[in-house]
Enzyme design. Sequence first.
Site, PDB file in Angstrom:
ATOM      1  N   ASN A  10       0.878  -1.178   0.000  1.00  0.00           N
ATOM      2  CA  ASN A  10       0.000   0.000   0.000  1.00  0.00           C
ATOM      3  C   ASN A  10       0.910   1.221   0.000  1.00  0.00           C
ATOM      4  OD1 ASN A  10      -1.888   1.977   0.391  1.00  0.00           O
ATOM      5  ND2 ASN A  10      -2.404   1.402   2.498  1.00  0.00           N
ATOM      6  N   LYS A  12       0.145   4.227  -0.455  1.00  0.00           N
ATOM      7  CA  LYS A  12      -0.523   5.445   0.037  1.00  0.00           C
ATOM      8  C   LYS A  12      -0.205   6.594  -0.930  1.00  0.00           C
ATOM      9  CE  LYS A  12      -0.264   3.401   4.553  1.00  0.00           C
ATOM     10  NZ  LYS A  12      -0.148   3.524   5.994  1.00  0.00           N
ATOM     11  N   HIS A  95      -9.570   1.569   4.647  1.00  0.00           N
ATOM     12  CA  HIS A  95      -8.310   1.751   5.376  1.00  0.00           C
ATOM     13  C   HIS A  95      -8.522   2.759   6.505  1.00  0.00           C
ATOM     14  CE1 HIS A  95      -4.207   2.889   6.304  1.00  0.00           C
ATOM     15  NE2 HIS A  95      -3.841   1.743   5.750  1.00  0.00           N
ATOM     16  N   GLU A  97      -6.870   5.155   7.487  1.00  0.00           N
ATOM     17  CA  GLU A  97      -6.628   6.556   7.110  1.00  0.00           C
ATOM     18  C   GLU A  97      -7.829   7.133   6.375  1.00  0.00           C
ATOM     19  OE1 GLU A  97      -2.899   5.784   5.162  1.00  0.00           O
ATOM     20  OE2 GLU A  97      -2.061   5.241   7.114  1.00  0.00           O
ATOM     21  N   GLU A 167      -5.744  -4.564  10.516  1.00  0.00           N
ATOM     22  CA  GLU A 167      -4.684  -3.577  10.715  1.00  0.00           C
ATOM     23  C   GLU A 167      -4.937  -2.797  12.002  1.00  0.00           C
ATOM     24  OE1 GLU A 167      -2.679  -2.530   6.751  1.00  0.00           O
ATOM     25  OE2 GLU A 167      -4.362  -1.177   7.002  1.00  0.00           O
ATOM     26  N   GLY A 173       2.306   2.366  10.653  1.00  0.00           N
ATOM     27  CA  GLY A 173       3.295   3.424  10.484  1.00  0.00           C
ATOM     28  C   GLY A 173       4.005   3.825  11.767  1.00  0.00           C
ATOM     29  N   SER A 213       3.132  -2.038  10.390  1.00  0.00           N
ATOM     30  CA  SER A 213       4.583  -2.143  10.613  1.00  0.00           C
ATOM     31  C   SER A 213       5.120  -3.552  10.361  1.00  0.00           C
ATOM     32  CB  SER A 213       4.949  -1.667  12.026  1.00  0.00           C
ATOM     33  OG  SER A 213       4.590  -0.302  12.181  1.00  0.00           O
TER      34      SER A 213
HETATM   35  P1  PGA Z   1       2.612   0.258   7.639  1.00  0.00           P
HETATM   36  O1  PGA Z   1       1.191   0.535   6.965  1.00  0.00           O
HETATM   37  O2  PGA Z   1       3.110  -1.059   7.107  1.00  0.00           O
HETATM   38  O3  PGA Z   1       3.471   1.423   7.219  1.00  0.00           O
HETATM   39  O4  PGA Z   1       2.400   0.224   9.105  1.00  0.00           O
HETATM   40  C1  PGA Z   1       0.268  -0.507   6.783  1.00  0.00           C
HETATM   41  C2  PGA Z   1      -0.978   0.043   6.140  1.00  0.00           C
HETATM   42  O5  PGA Z   1      -1.387   1.161   6.457  1.00  0.00           O
HETATM   43  O6  PGA Z   1      -1.604  -0.630   5.310  1.00  0.00           O
END
Ligand code: PGA
Length: 254
Positions: A10, A12, A95, A97, A167, A173, A213
Amino acid sequence: MHRSKIVAGNWKMNKTLNEGIDFIKILKESIPELRITKAIVGMPFIHLASAGPYLNGSFSIAAQNCHHEAQGAYTGEISASMIQSAGAEYVILGHSERRQYFKEDDDLILKKVKAVLSHSLTPIFCCGEPLDIREDDTHIQYVNKQLENSIFHLSNEEIQKVIIAYEPIWAIGTGKTASSAQAQEMHKEIRLSLADNFTLAIANEIKILYGGSCTPANAADLFSQKDVDGGLIGGASLKTNDFLELIRIAEASI
Ligand code: PGA
């Protein structure tokens, strides 16, 4: 139960078009065909059409969002048929976000899942709890509610086409990964709920990815859990070496 693995990146809002295509070229050159794993790259809408020609059977591309209506006066939005026409096969939906910054709720996400399914695209449906809920020890109820309010409204036929990504928001992140035991616990709960709401056979077929992460340092442990069928990868999907390593780990963990 034997399910093949998926490693889904992803990106983003990262990478210009050239950077994205360079990444895809390296990916294709480095791993021509995968044995048992599917690799998916979730990229910005404008990259999709250019990335398509570089992909093969083992690699697919995903959009990161989709409007729920088929077409019309929705300035700046992208429909499922547009995504499909650009060569994507998957769409990341719900997601955290999108939920947090764009106020997407379970109702809207369900509409988006249906729009995507009606265009023969595969939704990667995201769920997961924030930190305070984890600290309250109510994360299982919280995630079950997200599922009940959205994809548990789908028919048996529809749900089989959905990929679920668990998630935990506190892990996205942050560099703080759920332990493999925490991931397995939630994935197992999700599978039990799927069996309750649909059938055991369906629950055993559905892929549940872990996100938050996930890196080459922790993926082997996470991917070896019984109910963890791969990962949805943010930060580590931006670096070719890390992403390739994650794919190799998934291939080795079957
Ligand atoms: P990350 O993001 O691996 O940077 O923690 C995962 C995601 O948001 O899908």
